[in-house]
Design a protein around this motif. Structure first.
Motif, PDB file in Angstrom:
ATOM      1  N   PHE A  84       0.913  -1.009   0.107  1.00 15.02           N
ATOM      2  CA  PHE A  84       0.220   0.169  -0.095  1.00 15.02           C
ATOM      3  C   PHE A  84       0.831   1.038   0.035  1.00 15.02           C
ATOM      4  CE2 PHE A  84      -2.833   2.967   2.129  1.00 15.02           C
ATOM      5  CZ  PHE A  84      -3.898   3.130   1.391  1.00 15.02           C
ATOM      6  N   TRP A  85       1.897   1.118   0.858  1.00 13.27           N
ATOM      7  CA  TRP A  85       2.799   2.357   0.681  1.00 13.27           C
ATOM      8  C   TRP A  85       3.654   2.722  -0.595  1.00 13.27           C
ATOM      9  CZ3 TRP A  85       8.268   2.659   1.626  1.00 13.27           C
ATOM     10  CH2 TRP A  85       8.817   3.911   1.941  1.00 13.27           C
ATOM     11  N   VAL A  86       3.985   1.431  -1.131  1.00 11.24           N
ATOM     12  CA  VAL A  86       4.742   1.815  -2.227  1.00 11.24           C
ATOM     13  C   VAL A  86       4.007   2.034  -3.337  1.00 11.24           C
ATOM     14  CG1 VAL A  86       5.711   0.227  -4.363  1.00 11.24           C
ATOM     15  CG2 VAL A  86       6.407  -0.019  -1.760  1.00 11.24           C
ATOM     16  N   THR A  87       2.469   1.755  -3.310  1.00 13.38           N
ATOM     17  CA  THR A  87       1.359   2.204  -4.242  1.00 13.38           C
ATOM     18  C   THR A  87       1.464   3.803  -4.005  1.00 13.38           C
ATOM     19  OG1 THR A  87      -0.032   0.353  -4.141  1.00 13.38           O
ATOM     20  CG2 THR A  87      -1.092   2.311  -4.852  1.00 13.38           C
ATOM     21  N   GLY A  88       1.494   4.283  -2.988  1.00 14.99           N
ATOM     22  CA  GLY A  88       1.488   5.649  -2.642  1.00 14.99           C
ATOM     23  C   GLY A  88       2.743   6.457  -3.317  1.00 14.99           C
ATOM     24  N   LEU A  89       4.003   5.839  -3.351  1.00 21.11           N
ATOM     25  CA  LEU A  89       5.037   6.237  -3.785  1.00 21.11           C
ATOM     26  C   LEU A  89       5.033   6.150  -5.632  1.00 21.11           C
ATOM     27  CD1 LEU A  89       7.777   4.524  -1.863  1.00 21.11           C
ATOM     28  CD2 LEU A  89       7.257   6.854  -1.614  1.00 21.11           C
ATOM     29  N   ILE A  90       4.323   5.327  -6.085  1.00 20.01           N
ATOM     30  CA  ILE A  90       3.937   5.185  -7.449  1.00 20.01           C
ATOM     31  C   ILE A  90       3.130   6.494  -7.805  1.00 20.01           C
ATOM     32  CG2 ILE A  90       2.934   3.722  -9.458  1.00 20.01           C
ATOM     33  CD1 ILE A  90       4.138   1.370  -7.831  1.00 20.01           C
ATOM     34  N   LEU A  91       2.044   6.434  -7.084  1.00 19.48           N
ATOM     35  CA  LEU A  91       1.196   7.650  -7.108  1.00 19.48           C
ATOM     36  C   LEU A  91       1.695   9.114  -7.028  1.00 19.48           C
ATOM     37  CD1 LEU A  91      -1.995   6.451  -5.277  1.00 19.48           C
ATOM     38  CD2 LEU A  91      -1.570   6.552  -7.803  1.00 19.48           C
ATOM     39  N   LEU A  92       2.638   9.195  -6.211  1.00 15.60           N
ATOM     40  CA  LEU A  92       3.766  10.354  -5.902  1.00 15.60           C
ATOM     41  C   LEU A  92       4.456  10.668  -7.284  1.00 15.60           C
ATOM     42  CD1 LEU A  92       4.411  12.760  -3.973  1.00 15.60           C
ATOM     43  CD2 LEU A  92       6.159  11.083  -3.620  1.00 15.60           C
ATOM     44  N   GLU A  93       4.936   9.715  -7.839  1.00 18.71           N
ATOM     45  CA  GLU A  93       5.773  10.109  -9.223  1.00 18.71           C
ATOM     46  C   GLU A  93       5.004  10.140 -10.476  1.00 18.71           C
ATOM     47  OE1 GLU A  93       8.724  10.686  -9.007  1.00 18.71           O
ATOM     48  OE2 GLU A  93       8.980  10.222  -6.915  1.00 18.71           O
ATOM     49  N   THR A  94       3.580   9.873 -10.238  1.00 14.45           N
ATOM     50  CA  THR A  94       2.781  10.318 -11.528  1.00 14.45           C
ATOM     51  C   THR A  94       2.100  11.379 -11.347  1.00 14.45           C
ATOM     52  OG1 THR A  94       2.552   7.829 -11.542  1.00 14.45           O
ATOM     53  CG2 THR A  94       0.808   9.127 -12.878  1.00 14.45           C
ATOM     54  N   ASP A  95       2.091  12.260 -12.455  1.00 14.84           N
ATOM     55  CA  ASP A  95       1.665  13.772 -12.430  1.00 14.84           C
ATOM     56  C   ASP A  95       0.015  13.772 -11.958  1.00 14.84           C
ATOM     57  OD1 ASP A  95       4.279  14.825 -12.679  1.00 14.84           O
ATOM     58  OD2 ASP A  95       4.077  14.619 -15.047  1.00 14.84           O
ATOM     59  N   GLY A  96      -0.551  12.984 -12.639  1.00 17.47           N
ATOM     60  CA  GLY A  96      -2.050  13.204 -12.222  1.00 17.47           C
ATOM     61  C   GLY A  96      -2.505  12.672 -11.134  1.00 17.47           C
ATOM     62  N   THR A  97      -1.817  12.057 -10.150  1.00 18.33           N
ATOM     63  CA  THR A  97      -2.204  11.533  -8.774  1.00 18.33           C
ATOM     64  C   THR A  97      -1.666  12.040  -7.642  1.00 18.33           C
ATOM     65  OG1 THR A  97      -0.757   9.702  -9.315  1.00 18.33           O
ATOM     66  CG2 THR A  97      -3.131   9.243  -9.998  1.00 18.33           C
ATOM     67  N   LEU A  98      -1.214  13.330  -7.746  1.00 18.67           N
ATOM     68  CA  LEU A  98      -0.242  13.886  -6.679  1.00 18.67           C
ATOM     69  C   LEU A  98      -1.338  14.082  -5.486  1.00 18.67           C
ATOM     70  CD1 LEU A  98       1.768  16.621  -8.165  1.00 18.67           C
ATOM     71  CD2 LEU A  98       2.520  14.376  -7.221  1.00 18.67           C
ATOM     72  N   ALA A  99      -2.634  14.483  -5.596  1.00 19.58           N
ATOM     73  CA  ALA A  99      -3.652  14.767  -4.598  1.00 19.58           C
ATOM     74  C   ALA A  99      -3.834  13.232  -3.875  1.00 19.58           C
ATOM     75  CB  ALA A  99      -4.595  15.279  -5.031  1.00 19.58           C
ATOM     76  N   LEU A 100      -4.094  12.467  -4.517  1.00 16.04           N
ATOM     77  CA  LEU A 100      -4.374  11.078  -3.984  1.00 16.04           C
ATOM     78  C   LEU A 100      -3.103  10.410  -3.348  1.00 16.04           C
ATOM     79  CD1 LEU A 100      -6.361   8.667  -3.623  1.00 16.04           C
ATOM     80  CD2 LEU A 100      -5.508   7.902  -5.793  1.00 16.04           C
ATOM     81  N   ALA A 101      -1.806  10.600  -3.562  1.00 13.08           N
ATOM     82  CA  ALA A 101      -0.597  10.309  -3.070  1.00 13.08           C
ATOM     83  C   ALA A 101      -0.604  10.908  -1.691  1.00 13.08           C
ATOM     84  CB  ALA A 101       0.638  10.473  -3.942  1.00 13.08           C
TER      85      ALA A 101
END
Length: 97
Positions: A43-60
């Motif tokens: 789950f935490w690594v999913t957050g890191l992946i979301l952080l590195e994707t431009d459209g999902t920063l708010a979710l990260a």
């Protein structure tokens, strides 16, 4: 470059999910701590992946604080392996000379 960094996290995510699913399938032979650790890590690594994707920063921003739970999963996995207690250690108020 950011999408390439996100691709670097996928092997860690895949390994955590694979170990968690394998531990779930083993049933009673594996403690719950290993399963919890792997799912929390995934789950935490999913957050890191979301952080590195431009459209999902708010979710990260909402997913990344869950990294604090990884340490709890590690404590539970350690307790399952060693047979120890899961109780937190309280600091002692007495000082030894």
């Amino acid at each position: 470059m950011r999408p390439l960094v996100a691709l670097a996290y996928y092997p860690l995510w895949a390994a955590a999910v694979t170990v968690a699913v394998t531990a779930l399938r083993l049933g009673r032979n594996v403690g719950r701590g290993l399963v919890a650790l792997c799912f929390f890590l995934a789950f935490w690594v999913t957050g890191l992946i979301l952080l590195e994707t431009d459209g999902t920063l708010a979710l990260a921003e909402h997913v990344l604080p869950s990294g604090l739970i990884v340490s709890a999963g590690l404590a539970h996995a350690y307790a399952d392996v060693t047979g120890g207690s899961r109780r937190p250690a309280a600091p002692s108020s007495r000082r030894t000379p």
